[in-house]
Design an enzyme around this catalytic site. Structure first.
Site, PDB file in Angstrom:
ATOM      1  N   GLU A 164      42.950  28.824  57.369  1.00 36.45           N
ATOM      2  CA  GLU A 164      42.037  27.688  57.534  1.00 36.45           C
ATOM      3  C   GLU A 164      42.841  26.481  58.016  1.00 36.45           C
ATOM      4  OE1 GLU A 164      39.249  26.247  58.289  1.00 36.45           O
ATOM      5  OE2 GLU A 164      38.125  27.109  56.619  1.00 36.45           O
TER       6      GLU A 164
ATOM      7  N   GLY B  23      36.039  30.087  57.147  1.00 37.95           N
ATOM      8  CA  GLY B  23      34.916  29.483  57.853  1.00 37.95           C
ATOM      9  C   GLY B  23      35.326  28.643  59.047  1.00 37.95           C
TER      10      GLY B  23
ATOM     11  N   HIS C 273      35.958  35.248  54.118  1.00 37.63           N
ATOM     12  CA  HIS C 273      36.293  35.624  52.736  1.00 37.63           C
ATOM     13  C   HIS C 273      35.148  35.305  51.782  1.00 37.63           C
ATOM     14  CE1 HIS C 273      36.870  31.501  51.317  1.00 37.63           C
ATOM     15  NE2 HIS C 273      37.504  31.260  52.463  1.00 37.63           N
TER      16      HIS C 273
ATOM     17  N   ASN D 192      34.913  26.619  46.614  1.00 40.23           N
ATOM     18  CA  ASN D 192      33.726  26.742  47.479  1.00 40.23           C
ATOM     19  C   ASN D 192      32.476  26.423  46.667  1.00 40.23           C
ATOM     20  OD1 ASN D 192      35.264  29.640  48.841  1.00 40.23           O
ATOM     21  ND2 ASN D 192      35.034  27.718  49.953  1.00 40.23           N
TER      22      ASN D 192
ATOM     23  N   GLY E 129      41.624  24.434  52.204  1.00 36.32           N
ATOM     24  CA  GLY E 129      42.439  24.785  53.354  1.00 36.32           C
ATOM     25  C   GLY E 129      43.501  25.800  52.975  1.00 36.32           C
TER      26      GLY E 129
END
Length: 178
Positions: free
Chosen positions: A74, A134, A8, A14, A21
């Protein structure tokens, strides 16, 4: 089987260096630009996405309407969600960097997280696009005998369960001034 793993675009957390999460944050203006930069680069394959809006929005801006699934979320950080990386306990930082032995207090262990992701992948029967996070992509890399972090808004193409085929890092246009 070919899988296109799409991370994403950027969110505010970020950019601020915070753990992210299951908190359901939207994309930032930069994240939206990163997602739009993917349009036309991805093949017309069945698409699946984490059910969190940052992944779903990335898919939509890239031109896809994916099937949402919690299996592509996540890792569940619980109390650590939103915690600044620099303020984390050194043992937790080390476990996350090694991607081994981490267990979020009250949340998910890396082992449970990786099992969740790999069970989903084992259920896929055809080449697919996966709009995800990620940590999910890192779990896939680890299963392939590799490791590494994938930049926000980028793509990793794998021949599952054999090897990494290609890494795509599109350059998005600059977001509008806010």
């Amino acid at each position: 089987m070919e899988l296109w793993l799409v991370r994403h675009g950027e969110t505010r957390w970020n950019r601020e260096g915070r753990l992210l999460g299951w908190t359901d944050l939207p994309l930032s203006a930069t994240g939206e630009a990163q997602a739009r930069a993917l349009r036309g680069l991805l093949p017309a394959l069945p698409a699946h996405s984490s059910d969190l809006r940052r992944a779903l929005r990335t898919a939509a801006l890239a031109g896809f309407c994916p099937r949402a699934t919690p299996a592509l979320r996540e890792i569940h950080f619980v109390a650590h969600d939103g915690a600044p990386w620099e303020g984390l306990d050194p043992a937790h930082k080390e476990a996350l960097l090694r991607f081994e032995g981490f267990h979020a207090p009250g949340g998910e262990s890396l082992d449970l997280f990786q099992n969740r992701v790999l069970r989903f992948l084992e259920g896929l029967k055809a080449p697919s696009l996966l709009f995800t996070h990620g940590g999910v992509i890192r779990a896939v890399l680890r299963a392939l005998g590799e490791d590494g972090l994938v930049p926000l808004g980028s793509v990793l193409v794998v021949d599952w369960p054999r090897r990494v085929v290609e890494r795509i890092h599109p350059s998005p246009p600059e977001p509008p001034a806010s």
